[in-house]
Design an enzyme around this catalytic site. Structure first.
Site, PDB file in Angstrom:
ATOM      1  N   CYS A 299       0.617  -0.979  -0.024  1.00 32.62           N
ATOM      2  CA  CYS A 299      -0.541  -0.288   0.221  1.00 32.62           C
ATOM      3  C   CYS A 299       1.141   1.090  -0.049  1.00 32.62           C
ATOM      4  CB  CYS A 299      -0.950  -0.160   0.961  1.00 32.62           C
ATOM      5  SG  CYS A 299      -1.793   1.696   1.637  1.00 32.62           S
ATOM      6  N   CYS A 316       4.256  10.163  -3.534  1.00 33.28           N
ATOM      7  CA  CYS A 316       4.539  11.963  -3.831  1.00 33.28           C
ATOM      8  C   CYS A 316       4.807  12.869  -2.832  1.00 33.28           C
ATOM      9  CB  CYS A 316       3.313  12.773  -4.440  1.00 33.28           C
ATOM     10  SG  CYS A 316       2.059  12.766  -3.438  1.00 33.28           S
TER      11      CYS A 316
END
Length: 567
Positions: A299, A316
């Site tokens: 994940c 990110c």
């Protein structure tokens, strides 16, 4: 290109090597006669011309020889000779030079008095200069200066000095104004037995530690010293304890790598630099607390450990509260993809990729370096077992004297040495500059051939010997095995010696571009032709390239200086 063809040709006659190897054996190995040291189980050791290994008895004999020489030439006592030699770091020639240049200056420097400062009567009573008690003269002693001190004060003074360390070797008269030397004769007369032993130990060790030509073996627990001929070029030393080290830097023996490279490699292995590379390559910093985090699940939702507990996106590094369906879901991040297309993450990714490549490259060389080290340690254990158990057993089974089986010991000694050389070739390869691509390719070719040849020798000495150890009686083909193993030992030894010389010269005599082209073309064609060789040689009338290993040899030679194949 077959590895077997490159290491030795298919028509190689092992018996030729076996004969030459037996002829050379007496020049390369000698029996170790160490009856005084039962812990030394080596049967053979290599005879080296540029150094000698010294036991404590050897050191004492050298000391006595030097003391006798000085005493005879200068017409002084042995005690004074020992004090002089200690002062001038056991350099006989320097003692001669200084003494004959200015005897008075030397005497003053070392505390050798020509006559007493005070008279010391042989009878009557005197006061001790330390405790100020009155004693009969036979209960007091003095150095050459004549200052009297009682036996009890002398003992305390000497014991304190000896317990303080090797400085006791330069002991002076207890009188603060006197610089008269206190020699070993006074120590033997007045010190307790345990202090005498300690003083003698310091005295013996001074011969090694103060002498620039002599060093202790750095192996833990080893009591041997090595006397080295400085300036002889090859710094590798093999101690009787089986430890090999470099005389120049005191690290383990590391030919063909120089001491500076070894220093860098050892530092790199122990430094934090590779830890940082691993962190850069395999982790990212928490956007809030900056602690590095390794992603160990699939994940992209990452939660930093307490007390931070910041939740963020792995791709990110943005806050997880800003993610969801609008950013492409929980297992993708269109914000990251868009930013990557805009070049925002290029520098970070580039840095991470460079760190990963650097780590992978280092790991490649380090793993092989460490593997050969462990193989060498195992070979040393096998060698010791062969010397202590298997040789005697094999001698009984095959009905041959142990002197006829030393070819097996020589094979194992060669395996141990080759494992050491091969180990350090990986440090050598790690530091070959990236721009020298041709040299790297040629080096890897030579290294591969060395590994291939060593594996053949190791296989023969380890596996092919077992049937003869398990046999019920003499084997008919044992002499064939002897010829094969002796031949492999000789060929492997020659190849590795040539490899070491070539690497120590920086492969300077090798045309790197030609080596690369020939190696590449031979791999693509699956072999070599004499036509290609003649073309290459025609381009340079002063050299010729070997068809087997591509080493560029001088025109005057007819045998390859690297692999020893004929022209």
């Amino acid at each position: 290109m077959e590895a077997d063809d490159d290491f030795y040709s298919g028509t190689e006659n092992y018996s030729d090597y076996a004969d030459s190897d037996e002829d050379d054996a007496d020049g390369e190995y000698e029996f170790v006669d160490d009856a005084a040291d039962d812990s030394d189980d080596l049967i053979f050791r290599r005879r080296q011309q540029n150094y000698s290994v010294l036991s404590e008895a050897d050191i004492c004999k050298l000391q006595e020889d030097d003391i006798s020489r000085i005493s005879t030439v200068l017409s002084i006592s042995r005690n004074s000779s020992a004090i002089l030699l200690r002062h001038y770091n056991w350099c006989v020639s320097r003692v001669h030079d200084e003494w004959f240049a200015d005897e008075e200056k030397v005497r003053d420097a070392v505390g050798l008095l020509e006559k007493p400062v005070v008279d010391f009567p042989t009878d009557g009573e005197l006061d001790c200069g330390i405790c100020f008690e009155t004693f009969l003269s036979d209960k007091l002693h003095a150095a050459a200066c004549g200052h009297p001190f009682c036996d009890s004060c002398w003992e305390g003074y000497i014991t304190t000095a000896i317990n303080d360390g090797p400085g006791c070797l330069t002991l002076r008269c207890p009188d603060p104004s006197c610089r008269a030397a206190v020699g070993q004769d006074m120590i033997n007369l007045l010190a307790p037995d345990k202090d005498k032993q300690k003083y003698t130990s310091y005295f013996v060790r001074s011969y090694v530690e103060d002498n620039r030509k002599t060093k202790w073996c750095p192996a833990p627990g080893c009591d041997y010293a090595v006397n080295f001929v400085v300036g002889s070029g090859n710094y590798d030393v093999n101690c009787r304890c089986c430890y090999s080290f470099c005389w120049n830097c005191a690290e383990e023996a590391h030919r063909p790598v120089d001491c500076d490279t070894v220093s860098k490699w050892v530092l790199k292995n122990s430094a934090e630099s590779e830890n940082m590379n691993w962190i850069l390559a395999n982790s990212k910093p928490c956007p809030k607390c900056k602690r590095p985090i390794e992603k160990n699940q699939g994940c992209m939702h990452i939660t930093c450990t307490p007390p931070c507990k910041f939740e963020f996106c792995w791709l990110c590094l943005g806050a997880w509260t800003e993610h969801g369906e609008k950013t492409g879901g929980f297992y993708a991040c269109n914000r990251y993809e868009a930013a990557k297309q805009d070049g925002i993450y290029d520098e970070t990714e580039k840095r991470r990729e460079m760190a990963k490549n650097s780590l992978e490259r280092y790991t490649h060389y380090y793993e092989r370096w460490a593997t050969n080290q462990s193989s060498r340690q195992k070979a040393l254990l096998d060698l010791k077992k062969m010397q202590t158990d298997d040789i005697e057993k094999l001698s009984d089974i095959q009905c041959q004297p142990e002197s006829q089986l030393k070819f097996i010991i020589e094979a194992w000694l060669q395996i141990v040495e080759c494992r050491r050389v091969l180990k350090w070739t990986y440090a050598y390869g790690f530091y070959i500059p990236d721009q020298e691509h041709g040299k790297r390719v040629f080096f890897e070719y030579l290294q591969g051939e060395a590994e291939s040849g060593l594996e053949r020798l190791h296989q023969c000495a380890e596996k092919e010997l077992l049937p003869y150890l398990d046999a019920k009686g003499p084997s008919e083909d044992f002499n064939e095995f002897r010829t094969k193993l002796a031949g492999l030992t000789s060929v492997t030894k020659n190849y590795f010696e040539n490899l070491v010389r070539a690497l120590e010269n920086g492969l300077s005599d090798v045309n790197s571009h030609d080596a690369y082209d020939r190696t590449s073309s031979s791999k693509s064609l699956g072999g070599k032709t004499k036509g290609s060789s003649s073309k290459a040689s025609s381009s340079d009338s002063s050299h010729w390239p070997c068809e087997y290993c591509t080493y560029v040899n001088p025109r005057s030679t007819t045998i390859c200086q690297m692999c020893e194949h004929g022209r």
